[in-house]
Enzyme design. Structure first.
Site, PDB file in Angstrom:
ATOM      1  N   LYS A 114      41.769  43.335  47.735  1.00  0.00           N
ATOM      2  CA  LYS A 114      42.473  41.817  47.935  1.00  0.00           C
ATOM      3  C   LYS A 114      43.688  41.859  47.139  1.00  0.00           C
ATOM      4  O   LYS A 114      44.604  41.211  47.719  1.00  0.00           O
ATOM      5  CB  LYS A 114      41.556  40.764  46.903  1.00  0.00           C
ATOM      6  N   LYS A 194      30.737  35.049  49.485  1.00  0.00           N
ATOM      7  CA  LYS A 194      30.281  34.273  48.535  1.00  0.00           C
ATOM      8  C   LYS A 194      31.137  33.003  48.437  1.00  0.00           C
ATOM      9  O   LYS A 194      32.260  32.993  48.570  1.00  0.00           O
ATOM     10  CB  LYS A 194      30.275  35.160  47.508  1.00  0.00           C
ATOM     11  N   LYS A 197      35.412  29.884  43.587  1.00  0.00           N
ATOM     12  CA  LYS A 197      36.259  29.216  43.012  1.00  0.00           C
ATOM     13  C   LYS A 197      37.725  29.655  43.396  1.00  0.00           C
ATOM     14  O   LYS A 197      38.849  29.010  43.395  1.00  0.00           O
ATOM     15  CB  LYS A 197      36.144  28.511  41.526  1.00  0.00           C
TER      16      LYS A 197
HETATM   17  P1  AMP Z   1      31.907  33.474  37.542  1.00  0.00           P
HETATM   18  O1  AMP Z   1      32.441  32.049  38.027  1.00  0.00           O
HETATM   19  O2  AMP Z   1      32.336  34.466  38.505  1.00  0.00           O
HETATM   20  O3  AMP Z   1      32.135  33.649  35.918  1.00  0.00           O
HETATM   21  O4  AMP Z   1      30.478  33.327  37.613  1.00  0.00           O
HETATM   22  C1  AMP Z   1      29.353  32.837  36.603  1.00  0.00           C
HETATM   23  C2  AMP Z   1      28.158  32.666  36.975  1.00  0.00           C
HETATM   24  O5  AMP Z   1      27.855  32.158  38.246  1.00  0.00           O
HETATM   25  C3  AMP Z   1      27.605  34.246  37.182  1.00  0.00           C
HETATM   26  O6  AMP Z   1      26.286  34.194  36.636  1.00  0.00           O
HETATM   27  C4  AMP Z   1      27.584  34.349  38.996  1.00  0.00           C
HETATM   28  O7  AMP Z   1      26.572  35.305  39.323  1.00  0.00           O
HETATM   29  C5  AMP Z   1      27.224  32.826  39.348  1.00  0.00           C
HETATM   30  N1  AMP Z   1      28.025  32.728  40.691  1.00  0.00           N
HETATM   31  C6  AMP Z   1      29.116  32.636  40.844  1.00  0.00           C
HETATM   32  N2  AMP Z   1      29.312  32.509  42.192  1.00  0.00           N
HETATM   33  C7  AMP Z   1      28.103  32.156  42.714  1.00  0.00           C
HETATM   34  C8  AMP Z   1      27.558  31.817  44.124  1.00  0.00           C
HETATM   35  N3  AMP Z   1      28.441  31.829  45.091  1.00  0.00           N
HETATM   36  N4  AMP Z   1      26.424  31.854  44.317  1.00  0.00           N
HETATM   37  C9  AMP Z   1      25.280  31.901  43.132  1.00  0.00           C
HETATM   38  N5  AMP Z   1      25.633  32.317  42.062  1.00  0.00           N
HETATM   39  C10 AMP Z   1      27.220  32.426  41.728  1.00  0.00           C
END
Ligand code: AMP
Ligand code: TRP
Length: 330
Positions: A114, A194, A197
């Site tokens: 990316k 996926k 954010k």
């Molecule tokens: P992050 O926002 O990348 O720090 O992710 C925090 C937690 O949310 C981690 O356990 C990720 O695996 C989970 N997570 C983030 N995006 C998703 C999604 N689209 N679906 C399910 N779990 C998610």
């Protein structure tokens, strides 16, 4: 009591994916396990951040943890960077990790593709080692995460086992806890990717702090196929299947029950009901968030968390230094 450790990085506002894939499970486990839940602010620095925005997001995530239902009397909530042992241990673990294995991490490979043409920070590459430190510093038994973190936990296990085999049993080898359903909530506009954010199109994700009408519109405008039967089929109907997963995780209705309920009815009715369900979940979270964010409670909770965790972390990092022959004999 078995121990669970997990964190979320404050790189953007929390999404419905974070809620379903991670936070909801923290809450379900909080009565059964000793839980340490943190805000992974160091992890946010792999890309440049605006300092004031970062500060705000750290507070927001803390408030949202509580608004979503984490009970600070049961769960220890803290900020990663307030515990220096995370970075200290990450360095020790870097000395037990290989460039080859880090280069194989899918999240890293996706990110560099990316960012093609841009400079990549060394910390983006070593990111999973810091994550391993976050976990094994506390001898966690379990790590509740979404599907995208599975490979990082596998690496954590390998690093812990390698350390143990060189220096004698020292770290607990943790297990991931990945929800059977909802471990990967997909983008509403691009259901093969996926929900994240950091996406470009804000129609693809639902933020926990989104305006409620916008949430409804995002669900009603979610991409679905040109047939109109509410049927779960990840390959042929990824859009509707993703919406059904969201429906199922938020209502605890099985996929079969949802298929039966909407048999013969079109996507319109299904989406409209789902919009109401998502709003009914998020509305009380926003109300609690609005109360907490104004109070002094957040700082109090984070102070208590930091003080408790500091002691545990300091002991372990000193033992690790000792184990490796660093400093003077203690
Ligand atoms: P992050 O926002 O990348 O720090 O992710 C925090 C937690 O949310 C981690 O356990 C990720 O695996 C989970 N997570 C983030 N995006 C998703 C999604 N689209 N679906 C399910 N779990 C998610
Ligand atoms: N890397 C995780 C993510 O991007 C966040 C995280 C950092 C984490 N340290 C952790 C999750 C330790 C679980 C345990 O989602």
């Amino acid at each position: 009591m078995k121990r669970m450790v997990s964190g979320i990085k404050p790189t953007g506002e929390l999404t419905l994916g974070n809620y379903i894939g991670a936070i909801k499970n923290f809450i379900e486990f909080q009565n059964e396990y000793e839980m340490f839940i943190f805000i992974a602010d160091l992890h946010a620095l792999t890309k440049p951040q605006d300092r004031l925005k970062l500060r705000k997001r750290i507070k927001d995530i803390t408030a949202l943890y509580i608004a979503c239902g984490l009970d600070p009397d049961k769960v220890t909530i803290f900020i990663q960077s307030e515990i220096p042992a995370h970075s200290q241990l990450a360095y020790l673990l870097e000395c037990h990790s290989y460039i080859g294995e880090l280069g194989r991490m899918t999240q890293y490979k996706d990110q560099i593709s990316k960012q093609a043409g841009e400079s990549i920070t060394a910390s983006l590459f070593t990111y999973p080692v810091l994550m391993a430190a976050d976990i094994i510093l506390y001898d966690a038994d379990f790590v509740p995460v979404g599907d995208d973190q599975k490979q990082h936990i596998e690496l954590t296990r390998n690093i812990a086992q390698r350390f143990n085999s060189r220096h004698g049993d020292f770290f607990k080898v943790p297990e991931p806890v990945i929800p059977k359903q909802g471990a990967r909530i997909m983008d509403l506009q691009d259901p093969l990717n996926k929900m994240s954010k950091s996406d470009d199109s804000d129609k693809g994700y639902i933020l926990l702090l989104d305006d409620l009408n916008r949430i409804k519109n995002k669900i009603k405008g979610a991409v679905t196929d040109s047939f109109s039967d509410v049927r779960f089929d990840l390959e042929k109907k990824p859009g509707i299947s993703n919406l059904m997963t969201i429906y199922s995780t938020l209502t605890k209705k099985s996929i079969k029950e949802i298929e039966d309920k909407y048999r013969g009815k079109g996507y319109g009715e299904f989406k409209s009901d789902l919009a109401d369900i998502v709003v009914a979940t998020i509305k009380p979270i926003q109300e609690k968030y609005n109360n907490i964010i104004k109070s002094t409670k957040i700082d109090e909770i984070l102070d208590v968390g930091r003080d408790k965790i500091s002691k545990i972390a300091y002991k372990k990092i000193m033992k690790a230094n000792n184990k490796l022959g660093l400093g003077r004999k203690r």
